[in-house]
Design a protein around this motif. Structure first.
Motif, short mmCIF file in Angstrom:
data_model
loop_
_atom_site.label_atom_id
_atom_site.label_comp_id
_atom_site.label_asym_id
_atom_site.label_seq_id
_atom_site.Cartn_x
_atom_site.Cartn_y
_atom_site.Cartn_z
N ASP A 24 52.71 -0.37 117.49
CA ASP A 24 53.61 -0.40 118.64
C ASP A 24 53.42 0.86 119.47
O ASP A 24 52.94 1.89 118.99
CB ASP A 24 55.07 -0.49 118.18
CG ASP A 24 55.35 -1.76 117.41
OD1 ASP A 24 55.17 -2.85 117.99
OD2 ASP A 24 55.71 -1.67 116.22
N VAL A 25 53.88 0.78 120.73
CA VAL A 25 53.85 1.96 121.60
C VAL A 25 54.92 2.93 121.15
O VAL A 25 56.09 2.58 121.00
CB VAL A 25 54.09 1.55 123.07
CG1 VAL A 25 54.19 2.80 123.95
CG2 VAL A 25 52.96 0.66 123.55
N LEU A 26 54.50 4.17 120.88
CA LEU A 26 55.44 5.21 120.46
C LEU A 26 55.89 6.06 121.64
O LEU A 26 57.06 6.40 121.77
CB LEU A 26 54.80 6.08 119.38
CG LEU A 26 55.70 7.11 118.70
CD1 LEU A 26 56.81 6.41 117.94
CD2 LEU A 26 54.88 7.98 117.75
N LEU A 58 50.26 6.17 111.08
CA LEU A 58 49.03 6.44 111.83
C LEU A 58 49.38 6.56 113.31
O LEU A 58 50.08 5.69 113.86
CB LEU A 58 48.02 5.31 111.65
CG LEU A 58 47.43 5.09 110.25
CD1 LEU A 58 46.50 3.90 110.28
CD2 LEU A 58 46.70 6.33 109.79
N HIS A 59 48.91 7.63 113.94
CA HIS A 59 49.09 7.81 115.38
C HIS A 59 47.74 7.67 116.07
O HIS A 59 46.76 8.31 115.65
CB HIS A 59 49.67 9.20 115.70
CG HIS A 59 51.04 9.42 115.14
ND1 HIS A 59 51.25 9.94 113.87
CD2 HIS A 59 52.27 9.19 115.67
CE1 HIS A 59 52.55 10.02 113.66
NE2 HIS A 59 53.19 9.58 114.73
N PHE A 60 47.70 6.84 117.10
CA PHE A 60 46.47 6.65 117.89
C PHE A 60 46.78 7.04 119.34
O PHE A 60 47.57 6.37 120.00
CB PHE A 60 46.00 5.20 117.83
CG PHE A 60 45.69 4.72 116.44
CD1 PHE A 60 44.46 4.95 115.88
CD2 PHE A 60 46.66 4.05 115.70
CE1 PHE A 60 44.17 4.51 114.60
CE2 PHE A 60 46.38 3.60 114.42
CZ PHE A 60 45.13 3.84 113.87
N ASN A 61 46.18 8.12 119.80
CA ASN A 61 46.39 8.59 121.17
C ASN A 61 45.21 8.14 122.02
O ASN A 61 44.08 8.58 121.81
CB ASN A 61 46.50 10.12 121.18
CG ASN A 61 46.94 10.66 122.53
OD1 ASN A 61 46.65 10.05 123.57
ND2 ASN A 61 47.61 11.80 122.52
N LEU A 66 39.82 8.43 122.23
CA LEU A 66 40.72 8.15 121.12
C LEU A 66 40.90 9.38 120.24
O LEU A 66 39.93 10.07 119.93
CB LEU A 66 40.17 6.98 120.27
CG LEU A 66 40.85 6.71 118.93
CD1 LEU A 66 42.29 6.28 119.13
CD2 LEU A 66 40.07 5.64 118.15
N PHE A 67 42.15 9.64 119.85
CA PHE A 67 42.47 10.70 118.90
C PHE A 67 43.35 10.09 117.82
O PHE A 67 44.37 9.47 118.12
CB PHE A 67 43.19 11.85 119.60
CG PHE A 67 43.57 12.97 118.68
CD1 PHE A 67 42.70 14.01 118.43
CD2 PHE A 67 44.82 12.98 118.06
CE1 PHE A 67 43.07 15.05 117.58
CE2 PHE A 67 45.18 14.00 117.21
CZ PHE A 67 44.30 15.04 116.98
N VAL A 68 42.96 10.27 116.55
CA VAL A 68 43.67 9.66 115.43
C VAL A 68 44.29 10.75 114.57
O VAL A 68 43.66 11.77 114.29
CB VAL A 68 42.73 8.80 114.56
CG1 VAL A 68 43.51 8.14 113.42
CG2 VAL A 68 42.04 7.74 115.40
N ASN A 69 45.55 10.53 114.16
CA ASN A 69 46.22 11.47 113.27
C ASN A 69 46.99 10.69 112.21
O ASN A 69 47.56 9.63 112.48
CB ASN A 69 47.18 12.37 114.05
CG ASN A 69 47.89 13.36 113.14
OD1 ASN A 69 49.01 13.12 112.73
ND2 ASN A 69 47.22 14.46 112.83
N ILE A 70 47.01 11.22 110.97
CA ILE A 70 47.70 10.59 109.86
C ILE A 70 48.85 11.48 109.43
O ILE A 70 48.67 12.68 109.20
CB ILE A 70 46.75 10.36 108.66
CG1 ILE A 70 45.59 9.43 109.07
CG2 ILE A 70 47.50 9.76 107.48
CD1 ILE A 70 44.56 9.24 107.98
N SER A 71 50.06 10.91 109.32
CA SER A 71 51.23 11.63 108.84
C SER A 71 51.74 11.00 107.55
O SER A 71 51.91 9.78 107.47
CB SER A 71 52.36 11.62 109.89
OG SER A 71 51.97 12.31 111.04
N ILE A 72 51.98 11.84 106.55
CA ILE A 72 52.53 11.38 105.27
C ILE A 72 53.97 11.86 105.20
O ILE A 72 54.25 13.04 105.37
CB ILE A 72 51.71 11.93 104.10
CG1 ILE A 72 50.28 11.39 104.19
CG2 ILE A 72 52.34 11.54 102.77
CD1 ILE A 72 49.33 12.06 103.25
N CYS A 73 54.90 10.93 104.96
CA CYS A 73 56.32 11.23 105.05
C CYS A 73 57.04 10.90 103.75
O CYS A 73 56.68 9.96 103.04
CB CYS A 73 56.97 10.46 106.19
SG CYS A 73 56.15 10.69 107.78
#
Length: 252
Positions: A7-9, A94-97, A53-60
């Motif tokens: 989804d759009v964040l 997962l964040h995709f910019n 594209l820029f990808v980032n992974i967040s662990i929560c």
């Protein structure tokens, strides 16, 4: 956010974000293996050629970010792996910019631990030949998330069949007719059923449990096969000898 969806964040200007065609058909996969290795892969084949594209992974852990590793990527089709150590993870995001012609949009996809986990093979697998059949028993697999036993599906390979047998909600199986003189190599694997998780990866196959007829039993079978005819032959010879003895003429 709904799980396993993208989804759009956030975006630079409302209603002027970087559009993605068939966004919900994008191939995203994240798996957490028993070795604590996390692997995420993605595929954005429909992106505009000039899109960055820029990808980032967040662990929560709940609403708290416990690890946000520097795993940036500019690959439209790519993957990343990392080792999780002492972190207690409940969510992965997962964040995709995406950036195109000065506009940018961040898309995000969320996974909970139940969706990520790849199970270990079933525990305590045993197999034996009893009453002419092959009896296989096993224990429930180790699971990071508490699941009811009915959640697990199993595949059993006895080494003599083209396709494995599949079961659910059980911890034993008996193959009624087997060749007791044959050797069987029993292996199993497991996963969470779709009644508990929409998609779950099969575990690795377990180590093989070998089942073979014991040498003592083979010796007994051979002894019986050869012994009974020999005993019958001895009895027949004895009876024949006694008949000849009774028929001998008596001397004066």
């Amino acid at each position: 956010m709904s799980s396993d969806d993208i989804d759009v964040l956030s975006t630079l200007v409302k209603e002027h974000h970087v559009e993605m065609e068939n966004i919900h058909d994008t191939n995203l996969t994240c798996l957490l293996y028993p070795t604590n290795i996390l692997n995420c892969s993605w595929s954005f084949n429909t992106l505009h050629q000039d899109t960055q594209l820029f990808v980032n992974i967040s662990i929560c852990d709940g609403n708290k970010s416990v690890q946000s590793p520097d795993l940036s990527s500019e690959e439209k089709v790519g993957s990343r792996s990392l080792a999780l150590h002492d972190h207690k993870m409940s969510l992965l995001i997962l964040h995709f910019n995406f950036t195109l012609h000065g506009n940018w949009t961040v898309y995000a996809s969320k996974y909970d631990l139940n969706m990520l986990e790849v199970l270990s093979p079933p525990q305590n697998i045993s197999a034996s030949i009893k009453d002419g059949g092959l009896l296989v028993t096993w224990g429930s697999p180790h699971c990071r998330v508490d699941n009811d036993p009915f959640c697990f599906e199993y595949q059993l390979d006895m080494g003599d069949q083209e396709t494995p047998k599949e079961f659910s909600d059980r911890l034993s199986y008996r193959e009624p007719k087997v060749d007791p003189s044959s050797t069987y190599r029993v292996t199993m694997r497991t996963r969470k059923g779709n009644q508990c998780v929409e998609f779950s990866q099969w575990s690795e196959w377990s180590h093989a449990v070998t089942v073979e007829q014991s040498k003592l039993n083979n010796l007994v079978i051979v002894s019986i096969s050869l012994g009974i005819p020999m005993i019958l032959l001895a009895v027949l010879l004895l009876l024949r000898h006694q008949r000849y003895c009774f028929c001998l003429p008596l001397n004066n």
